[in-house]
Motif scaffolding. Structure first.
Motif, PDB file in Angstrom:
ATOM      1  N   ARG A  46       0.825  -1.208   0.000  1.00 34.00           N
ATOM      2  CA  ARG A  46       0.000   0.000   0.000  1.00 34.00           C
ATOM      3  C   ARG A  46       0.860   1.260   0.000  1.00 34.00           C
ATOM      4  NH1 ARG A  46      -5.333  -0.248   1.371  1.00 34.00           N
ATOM      5  NH2 ARG A  46      -5.178   1.577   2.700  1.00 34.00           N
ATOM      6  N   ALA A  49       1.867   1.825  -3.499  1.00 32.01           N
ATOM      7  CA  ALA A  49       0.741   2.364  -4.281  1.00 32.01           C
ATOM      8  C   ALA A  49       0.405   3.795  -3.890  1.00 32.01           C
ATOM      9  CB  ALA A  49      -0.491   1.490  -4.085  1.00 32.01           C
ATOM     10  N   LEU A  51      -1.142   4.468  -0.942  1.00 33.40           N
ATOM     11  CA  LEU A  51      -2.334   4.444  -0.092  1.00 33.40           C
ATOM     12  C   LEU A  51      -1.966   4.599   1.386  1.00 33.40           C
ATOM     13  CD1 LEU A  51      -4.317   1.615  -1.881  1.00 33.40           C
ATOM     14  CD2 LEU A  51      -4.842   4.046  -1.889  1.00 33.40           C
ATOM     15  N   ALA A  71      -1.286   9.045  -4.657  1.00 33.74           N
ATOM     16  CA  ALA A  71      -1.648   7.782  -5.303  1.00 33.74           C
ATOM     17  C   ALA A  71      -2.236   8.030  -6.687  1.00 33.74           C
ATOM     18  CB  ALA A  71      -2.640   7.015  -4.439  1.00 33.74           C
TER      19      ALA A  71
END
Lengths: 346, 303
Positions: A46, A49, A51, A71
């Motif tokens: 994450r 990414a 996030l 993101a």
């Protein structure tokens, strides 16, 4: 198309989810991030990414620093465990979403969506809603949606975790084929070792927020770097014993020639896989006496619990054909040898 | 228990239908149903019937005159106006607060959740008094507003403010559990796909909450139109100016003008019935939408 992570650290309310991780993924590779739940693998994914925001460290995508890039700007494809398809949009609109927000023309969108639909073998499903699809179909739509904006990298978070065994097997093969066709750099998180061993060309094993081993599936399976990996990957027997003398450890009737660097009296744990126990009905060489206590059918192999005397027992696995030809059954006296093992200091 | 004894016990006494013996005796069922019907009839249907019966006591013409009376018309207008502002503002606030509470973590989140619930726990009369204390002549800011010729208490703004206060939690209370249940996955997916905050809200979040939102709006509207206590304190009961429908009913009733009071009351009752029907329709859609969430896993066609 490469991913590079340097000294990445993330803490949640005092819990160190990811501790000082560095790794590098070459363009076009297919890598698995394997670990038990809570090992920090999803957090790492994450962060790549965008996030989650790391506490410290750097993330580089395609050679460019992206640690604090939103993101939205990173252009990575992300596939969630529970699909996260847009429920109120049909398959077509789901896949088109990433293209619409980039203001692509209706024609470009149509072509791209149709290409992707044939790639995921769901042509003709445009008008279906996610609720009208099976789990496997949904996950394929999720992959297509992630691929639509031509991402630099594809990240999959436990992509097959919510599916049943049969569908999982099919999707594994499918993702391999997909990777061959698209060649997009792919990193997927899984807690299923078979999935990692079967699909990835390289496996990173995570435990307690750290990478414990980084290697090919064969390296990981045959040369586990730590206790944790020896236990976590593949089935294994383990026994605790002391080094008897320089270069030798004894456990019951078994003698293990070990690295001379271990000192006499040192406590060690020895791991050996059930299929590395060689079982025969007639004595061949260097084997010890054993008696079959229990039989368990496991598909292509048959597993035996062997009584080796002194109240000790080990598991052995024998290919089904061999087992049937040898006429192994409960109560039978056999001979066993351990052909491969790993020793770790305790 | 052996198979034989099981069969015997299922058959029950003297060859009666086996299903019969599995449910309550007839007299219990009849008693419970009659009690429920009587209760609903006495407390819900009868009063409703009485409202309309009294409203038409002196015939259609009298009814229409009572409803068309300039004072009544002005009360209807004010009620609609108040409801309009309350619904619009509380919808915006409710969506914003539910969005903030469910999609983000921030300091003071629990405090905000508690604050949203205050109007539910405070008596509407006290809600009205709060505004009198704040904006009244003797109030905290009252003097400043009067000096600038802005009338809040005993004027329309006060009524709107009091109604907004009372109807404050309806939309957000409806949305918070719904949005919590839905989680952030779809929003995160949209973000990674490159959508902006607005795009995520309009294309992903809003469609997912639309039925719950509409449900909250209907409840909010019903309460805004029917609010009596809080509005009564701040309105000053100036006929034709600061009278809402519930207040107008009260005045007519106190003047022993029962038929007119019931005629106007029938309008409110009618609104309530329409609201109920709308609520049922929306509620069914809403439930159905929720059912789709954990969808069925059919068998997978081969790849």
């Amino acid at each position: 198309m490469s991913i590079e992570v340097k000294n990445l650290t993330k803490t949640f309310n005092g819990f160190k989810a990811v501790q000082d991780i560095s790794l590098k993924l070459e363009s076009g590779s297919l890598v698995a991030l394997l670990g038990p739940s809570g090992s920090g693998k999803s957090t790492l994914l994450r962060m790549i990414a965008g996030l989650e925001i790391p506490d410290s460290g750097e993330i580089h995508l395609t050679g460019r620093e992206a640690t604090y890039v939103s993101a939205k700007e990173r252009n990575v494809g992300f596939v969630f465990q529970h699909y996260a398809l847009f429920k109120h949009m049909n398959v077509y609109e789901n896949i088109a979403f990433g293209l619409r927000v980039r203001n692509q023309s209706e024609k470009e969108i149509r072509d791209k969506v149709h290409d992707l639909l044939s790639l995921i073998q769901l042509s003709g499903f445009e008008k279906r809603y996610p609720s009208q699809l099976s789990g496997g179909q949904r996950q394929r739509v999720a992959v297509a949606r992630a691929l639509a904006p031509s991402p630099q990298v594809l990240l999959l978070d436990e992509p097959f975790g919510a599916l049943d065994a049969k569908v999982r097997e099919e999707l594994r093969n499918w993702i391999l084929k997909l990777h061959e066709e698209t060649n997009v750099t792919t990193l997927f998180v899984t807690h299923d070792q078979n999935e990692a061993l079967e699909v990835a060309s390289r496996i990173l094993i995570m435990n307690h927020g750290k990478i414990e081993q980084d290697g090919t599936p064969i390296e990981i399976f045959d040369h586990p770097a730590t206790h944790f990996i020896a236990q976590f990957v593949g089935e294994t027997n383990y026994i605790d014993t002391e080094v008897t003398e320089k270069g030798l450890a004894v456990w019951g009737p078994f003698r293990f020639p070990i690295n001379p660097s271990f000192t006499a009296g040192q406590k060690v744990r020895i791991y050996f896989r059930p299929h590395d126990v060689y079982v025969t009905e007639q004595f061949e060489t260097l084997q010890v006496k054993a008696k079959i206590k229990k039989t368990r059918f496991k598909g292509t192999v048959i597993e035996y619990l062997l009584d080796i005397g002194e109240g000790k027992s080990i598991f052995a696995q024998v290919p089904k054909g061999v087992a049937l030809a040898s006429g192994f059954k409960d109560g039978l006296d056999v001979y066993a040898a351990i052909t491969a093992f790993h020793v770790f200091p305790l | 228990m052996t198979k034989e004894t099981l069969i015997v016990s299922l058959k029950g006494a003297k060859g009666t239908d086996p299903v019969r013996t599995l449910t309550e005796p007839r007299w219990v069922r009849v008693l419970l149903i009659v009690a429920a019907v009587l209760f609903i009839g006495l407390f819900l249907i009868l009063p409703l019937f009485e409202v309309f019966a009294s409203a038409f006591d002196k015939g259609w013409e009298y009814y229409f005159n009572a409803v068309r009376d300039p004072m009544a018309v002005s009360a209807i207008k004010l009620t609609l106006l108040t409801a309009f502002f309350s619904v619009v503002l509380n919808t915006i606030f409710g969506v914003a607060s539910a969005w903030a509470i469910t999609k983000f973590n921030f300091w003071g989140k629990n405090l905000l959740i508690t604050l949203i619930d205050i109007p539910f726990s405070v008596s509407p009369v006290i809600a009205g008094l709060i505004y009198v204390l704040l904006f009244g002549l003797q109030g905290l800011w009252g003097k400043w507003f009067i000096d600038h010729n802005i009338h809040i208490i005993f004027a329309v703004p006060g009524i709107v403010l009091a109604t907004i206060f009372v109807t404050f939690p309806f939309v957000s209370r409806e949305l918070i559990p719904l949005m919590q249940e839905q989680g952030n996955d779809e929003e995160e997916a949209a973000l990674v796909l490159g959508a902006t905050g607005w795009q995520i809200f309009w294309k992903v979040t809003l469609p997912n909450i639309q039925w719950g939102l509409l449900y909250g709006v209907i409840l909010c509207n019903a309460r805004a139109m029917g609010e009596f206590g809080a509005v009564s304190v701040v309105s000053g009961h100036i006929r034709g100016l600061t009278n809402t429908l519930p207040l107008h009913v009260e005045i007519l009733y106190n003047e022993y003008n029962f038929t007119a009071a019931f005629a106007v009351a029938s309008l409110l009752t009618f609104l309530a019935i329409v609201t109920l029907i709308a609520k049922t329709i929306v509620g069914t859609r809403y439930e159905r939408e929720k059912e789709i969430l954990p969808s069925s896993l059919e068998s997978e066609p081969s790849l």
